[in-house]
Scaffold this motif. Structure first.
Motif, PDB file in Angstrom:
ATOM      1  N   SER A 101       0.821  -1.213   0.000  1.00  0.00           N
ATOM      2  CA  SER A 101       0.000   0.000   0.000  1.00  0.00           C
ATOM      3  C   SER A 101       0.855   1.263   0.000  1.00  0.00           C
ATOM      4  CB  SER A 101      -0.928   0.005   1.219  1.00  0.00           C
ATOM      5  OG  SER A 101      -1.817  -1.098   1.182  1.00  0.00           O
ATOM      6  N   SER A 102       2.118   1.158   0.429  1.00  0.00           N
ATOM      7  CA  SER A 102       3.016   2.312   0.369  1.00  0.00           C
ATOM      8  C   SER A 102       3.517   2.566  -1.047  1.00  0.00           C
ATOM      9  CB  SER A 102       4.212   2.092   1.305  1.00  0.00           C
ATOM     10  OG  SER A 102       5.102   1.109   0.790  1.00  0.00           O
ATOM     11  N   LEU A 103       3.380   1.563  -1.912  1.00  0.00           N
ATOM     12  CA  LEU A 103       3.855   1.675  -3.288  1.00  0.00           C
ATOM     13  C   LEU A 103       2.724   1.834  -4.291  1.00  0.00           C
ATOM     14  CD1 LEU A 103       6.452  -1.264  -3.206  1.00  0.00           C
ATOM     15  CD2 LEU A 103       6.947   1.176  -2.936  1.00  0.00           C
ATOM     16  N   HIS A 104       1.547   1.315  -3.950  1.00  0.00           N
ATOM     17  CA  HIS A 104       0.422   1.222  -4.881  1.00  0.00           C
ATOM     18  C   HIS A 104      -0.873   1.601  -4.162  1.00  0.00           C
ATOM     19  CE1 HIS A 104       3.362  -0.847  -7.312  1.00  0.00           C
ATOM     20  NE2 HIS A 104       3.495  -1.795  -6.398  1.00  0.00           N
ATOM     21  N   PRO A 105      -1.996   1.671  -4.878  1.00  0.00           N
ATOM     22  CA  PRO A 105      -3.273   1.853  -4.182  1.00  0.00           C
ATOM     23  C   PRO A 105      -3.454   0.792  -3.096  1.00  0.00           C
ATOM     24  CG  PRO A 105      -3.568   2.131  -6.537  1.00  0.00           C
ATOM     25  CD  PRO A 105      -2.157   1.672  -6.346  1.00  0.00           C
ATOM     26  N   ALA A 106      -4.199   1.146  -2.066  1.00  0.00           N
ATOM     27  CA  ALA A 106      -4.280   0.322  -0.861  1.00  0.00           C
ATOM     28  C   ALA A 106      -4.627  -1.132  -1.157  1.00  0.00           C
ATOM     29  CB  ALA A 106      -5.313   0.904   0.095  1.00  0.00           C
ATOM     30  N   VAL A 107      -3.854  -2.011  -0.544  1.00  0.00           N
ATOM     31  CA  VAL A 107      -4.072  -3.458  -0.611  1.00  0.00           C
ATOM     32  C   VAL A 107      -4.243  -3.961   0.813  1.00  0.00           C
ATOM     33  CG1 VAL A 107      -3.054  -5.685  -1.209  1.00  0.00           C
ATOM     34  CG2 VAL A 107      -2.711  -3.724  -2.720  1.00  0.00           C
ATOM     35  N   GLY A 108      -5.346  -4.616   1.100  1.00  0.00           N
ATOM     36  CA  GLY A 108      -5.586  -5.117   2.441  1.00  0.00           C
ATOM     37  C   GLY A 108      -4.987  -6.497   2.656  1.00  0.00           C
ATOM     38  N   PRO A 109      -4.736  -6.877   3.905  1.00  0.00           N
ATOM     39  CA  PRO A 109      -4.155  -8.204   4.192  1.00  0.00           C
ATOM     40  C   PRO A 109      -5.046  -9.344   3.752  1.00  0.00           C
ATOM     41  CG  PRO A 109      -4.887  -7.129   6.215  1.00  0.00           C
ATOM     42  CD  PRO A 109      -4.964  -6.105   5.139  1.00  0.00           C
ATOM     43  N   GLU A 110      -6.340  -9.089   3.622  1.00  0.00           N
ATOM     44  CA  GLU A 110      -7.253 -10.135   3.167  1.00  0.00           C
ATOM     45  C   GLU A 110      -7.019 -10.525   1.714  1.00  0.00           C
ATOM     46  OE1 GLU A 110      -8.978  -6.199   2.174  1.00  0.00           O
ATOM     47  OE2 GLU A 110      -8.118  -7.071   3.993  1.00  0.00           O
ATOM     48  N   ARG A 111      -6.176  -9.783   0.999  1.00  0.00           N
ATOM     49  CA  ARG A 111      -5.842 -10.110  -0.397  1.00  0.00           C
ATOM     50  C   ARG A 111      -4.445 -10.723  -0.527  1.00  0.00           C
ATOM     51  NH1 ARG A 111      -6.443  -5.201  -4.239  1.00  0.00           N
ATOM     52  NH2 ARG A 111      -5.985  -6.876  -5.723  1.00  0.00           N
ATOM     53  N   ILE A 112      -3.782 -11.001   0.581  1.00  0.00           N
ATOM     54  CA  ILE A 112      -2.397 -11.482   0.563  1.00  0.00           C
ATOM     55  C   ILE A 112      -2.329 -12.961   0.931  1.00  0.00           C
ATOM     56  CG2 ILE A 112      -0.089 -11.214   1.557  1.00  0.00           C
ATOM     57  CD1 ILE A 112      -0.974  -8.810  -0.113  1.00  0.00           C
ATOM     58  N   ALA A 113      -1.554 -13.716   0.164  1.00  0.00           N
ATOM     59  CA  ALA A 113      -1.219 -15.102   0.507  1.00  0.00           C
ATOM     60  C   ALA A 113       0.298 -15.232   0.519  1.00  0.00           C
ATOM     61  CB  ALA A 113      -1.827 -16.075  -0.499  1.00  0.00           C
ATOM     62  N   VAL A 114       0.854 -15.654   1.626  1.00  0.00           N
ATOM     63  CA  VAL A 114       2.294 -15.869   1.748  1.00  0.00           C
ATOM     64  C   VAL A 114       2.644 -17.225   1.135  1.00  0.00           C
ATOM     65  CG1 VAL A 114       4.231 -16.119   3.362  1.00  0.00           C
ATOM     66  CG2 VAL A 114       2.408 -14.445   3.823  1.00  0.00           C
ATOM     67  N   THR A 115       3.732 -17.276   0.379  1.00  0.00           N
ATOM     68  CA  THR A 115       4.112 -18.494  -0.331  1.00  0.00           C
ATOM     69  C   THR A 115       5.570 -18.860  -0.051  1.00  0.00           C
ATOM     70  OG1 THR A 115       4.852 -17.299  -2.311  1.00  0.00           O
ATOM     71  CG2 THR A 115       2.503 -17.888  -2.186  1.00  0.00           C
ATOM     72  N   SER A 116       5.921 -20.075  -0.395  1.00  0.00           N
ATOM     73  CA  SER A 116       7.284 -20.563  -0.185  1.00  0.00           C
ATOM     74  C   SER A 116       8.156 -20.192  -1.390  1.00  0.00           C
ATOM     75  CB  SER A 116       7.274 -22.075   0.041  1.00  0.00           C
ATOM     76  OG  SER A 116       6.500 -22.390   1.181  1.00  0.00           O
ATOM     77  N   GLY A 117       8.312 -18.911  -1.577  1.00  0.00           N
ATOM     78  CA  GLY A 117       9.123 -18.394  -2.672  1.00  0.00           C
ATOM     79  C   GLY A 117       8.279 -17.856  -3.812  1.00  0.00           C
TER      80      GLY A 117
ATOM     81  N   LEU B 209      10.785 -17.240   0.051  1.00  0.00           N
ATOM     82  CA  LEU B 209       9.669 -16.524   0.660  1.00  0.00           C
ATOM     83  C   LEU B 209       9.093 -15.545  -0.351  1.00  0.00           C
ATOM     84  CD1 LEU B 209       8.040 -16.042   3.263  1.00  0.00           C
ATOM     85  CD2 LEU B 209       9.712 -14.275   3.873  1.00  0.00           C
ATOM     86  N   GLY B 210       7.807 -15.690  -0.629  1.00  0.00           N
ATOM     87  CA  GLY B 210       7.149 -14.804  -1.568  1.00  0.00           C
ATOM     88  C   GLY B 210       5.715 -14.542  -1.152  1.00  0.00           C
ATOM     89  N   TRP B 211       4.967 -13.907  -2.051  1.00  0.00           N
ATOM     90  CA  TRP B 211       3.548 -13.681  -1.761  1.00  0.00           C
ATOM     91  C   TRP B 211       2.778 -13.411  -3.044  1.00  0.00           C
ATOM     92  CZ3 TRP B 211       7.149  -9.754  -0.833  1.00  0.00           C
ATOM     93  CH2 TRP B 211       6.887  -8.506  -1.375  1.00  0.00           C
ATOM     94  N   LEU B 212       1.476 -13.568  -2.930  1.00  0.00           N
ATOM     95  CA  LEU B 212       0.553 -13.258  -4.011  1.00  0.00           C
ATOM     96  C   LEU B 212      -0.412 -12.172  -3.557  1.00  0.00           C
ATOM     97  CD1 LEU B 212      -0.399 -16.886  -5.096  1.00  0.00           C
ATOM     98  CD2 LEU B 212       0.811 -15.241  -6.539  1.00  0.00           C
TER      99      LEU B 212
END
Length: 385
Positions: free
Chosen positions: A75-91, A242-245
């Motif tokens: 959200s500091s780089l782009h329009p607001a993104v909430g945690p409910e839209r984030i999935a943490v991934t193994s790379g 460690l990555g995310w979607l």
């Protein structure tokens, strides 16, 4: 073994690297990673997590604290993104594969912009999709997109478009206008976009938010868009996996189920390292980017002075991608450079057939003298051939 797996091409980059294993005299620039170790604060966070005994399963979608931190960072780089839209991934690789598994059925049509890191075309092929490659067009060492050709390639039958920008290996980047046009066309055809934006912070043009244009800047939260990210490049964390979607919220619950059947979860101590990386982002990433720009500006002029070399400075990423006139077999040239010059580069045809005759040089080196010596070795080799 399924035929789709048997048909996968072995990594040409690994083939070149294997040719140089055990040789201390080889300057290796073949893999896409910095030779600088992960910052101390990040490593210490993982150590402390292990010392606390955090060695158990975590939530499929990631630690709530990390999802919150990633959402704040995005959200500091782009329009607001909430945690409910984030999935943490193994790379980042896992992020991309999960997205493809979530969207692609056997027989689906997928369009990918190439040249590109070969995993991006292999992943839909593994799922049994029909992959059509739309090539960027090279001119004077720089690769550009033919938007009309891309629009013609994407039809209502196209399930997924895969875009990597800033691009590995070419350094090609998208403009905001191009992203808007691509998004508008994909909306009209009902096509999903998978945007691999792991290099977004490695961007060398002036910009207010210190990152490359993102599809997140032009898309609505409900658009058919999945954006893949990784801690690997901007935080010097390639080995941490460690990555995310960033997903439409309606996909997140099902993505959690899919993660369960892939990796179950990302290790807690690795996620603690990710939290530390984001907490120290302001002191880590700008320094990394400034150093990589210095590396680019050291290497590219040296390559441009060499005979038969076509090269242009990349606007993003961590690679110099250059053409050697008169040398058509990239894999053969890369192997010969290892054997005869002690120089390890990635062959262009590892990324697409149209990149035959090109070589990729990862310039992410903490010591600029390695780049200078590598360019000198290439110059001497060319002089003898």
């Amino acid at each position: 073994m399924r035929q789709a797996i048997q048909d996968l091409a072995a990594s040409k980059i690994r083939e070149v690297a294997n040719a140089g294993l055990g040789r201390d005299d080889v300057l290796a620039f073949w893999f896409g990673e910095s030779d600088e170790v992960t910052p101390e604060a990040i490593r210490q966070a993982a150590i402390e997590s292990l010392q606390r005994g955090e060695t158990f399963y975590a939530h499929n979608l990631g630690l709530p604290a990390l999802r919150e931190a990633i959402a704040g960072y995005m959200s500091s780089l782009h329009p607001a993104v909430g945690p409910e839209r984030i999935a943490v991934t193994s790379g980042g690789v896992n992020a991309l594969m999960l997205a493809v598994q979530a969207l692609v059925d056997a027989g689906d049509e997928v369009v990918a912009i190439t040249p590109v890191w070969p995993n991006l075309t292999a992943q839909p092929a593994i799922m049994g999709a029909r992959v059509t490659c739309l090539s960027l067009v090279p001119k004077d060492g720089r690769w550009t997109l033919d938007l009309d050709a891309l629009r013609n390639a994407i039809t209502p039958a196209t399930r997924l478009l895969i875009v990597n920008a800033p691009n590995n290996p070419t350094g090609w980047t998208l403009s905001r206008d191009e992203q808007q046009q691509i998004l508008a066309h994909c909306r009209s055809t009902g096509t999903w976009i998978l945007a691999d934006e792991v290099y977004e912070r490695l961007y060398y043009l002036p910009t207010p938010n210190a990152c490359a244009p993102s599809f997140l800047d032009v898309a609505a939260p409900e658009d058919r868009l999945i954006v893949a990210h990784s801690f690997s490049k901007s935080f010097l964390m390639t080995g941490w996996r460690l990555g995310w979607l960033v997903l439409p919220e309606k996909l997140v619950a099902d993505m959690g189920k899919l993660i369960e059947f892939n990796t179950s979860c990302t290790s807690v101590f690795t996620q603690r390292a990710g939290l530390a990386a984001l907490a120290h982002e302001a002191e880590i990433t700008p320094r990394v980017v400034a150093h990589l720009k210095q590396c680019r500006d050291t290497l590219v002029p040296l390559l441009a002075k060499l005979p038969r070399v076509q090269v242009a400075p990349a606007n993003g990423g961590m690679y110099a991608f250059f053409k050697l006139d008169g040398f058509e077999d990239s894999l053969d040239v890369a192997k010969r450079l290892v054997a005869e010059a002690g120089l390890g580069l990635a062959p262009g045809n590892a990324f697409a057939p149209e990149a035959q005759g090109w070589l990729r040089w990862c310039f992410a080196s903490k010591d600029a003298s390695r780049l200078e010596e590598g360019a000198a070795r290439l110059g001497r080799w060319l002089a003898g051939h």
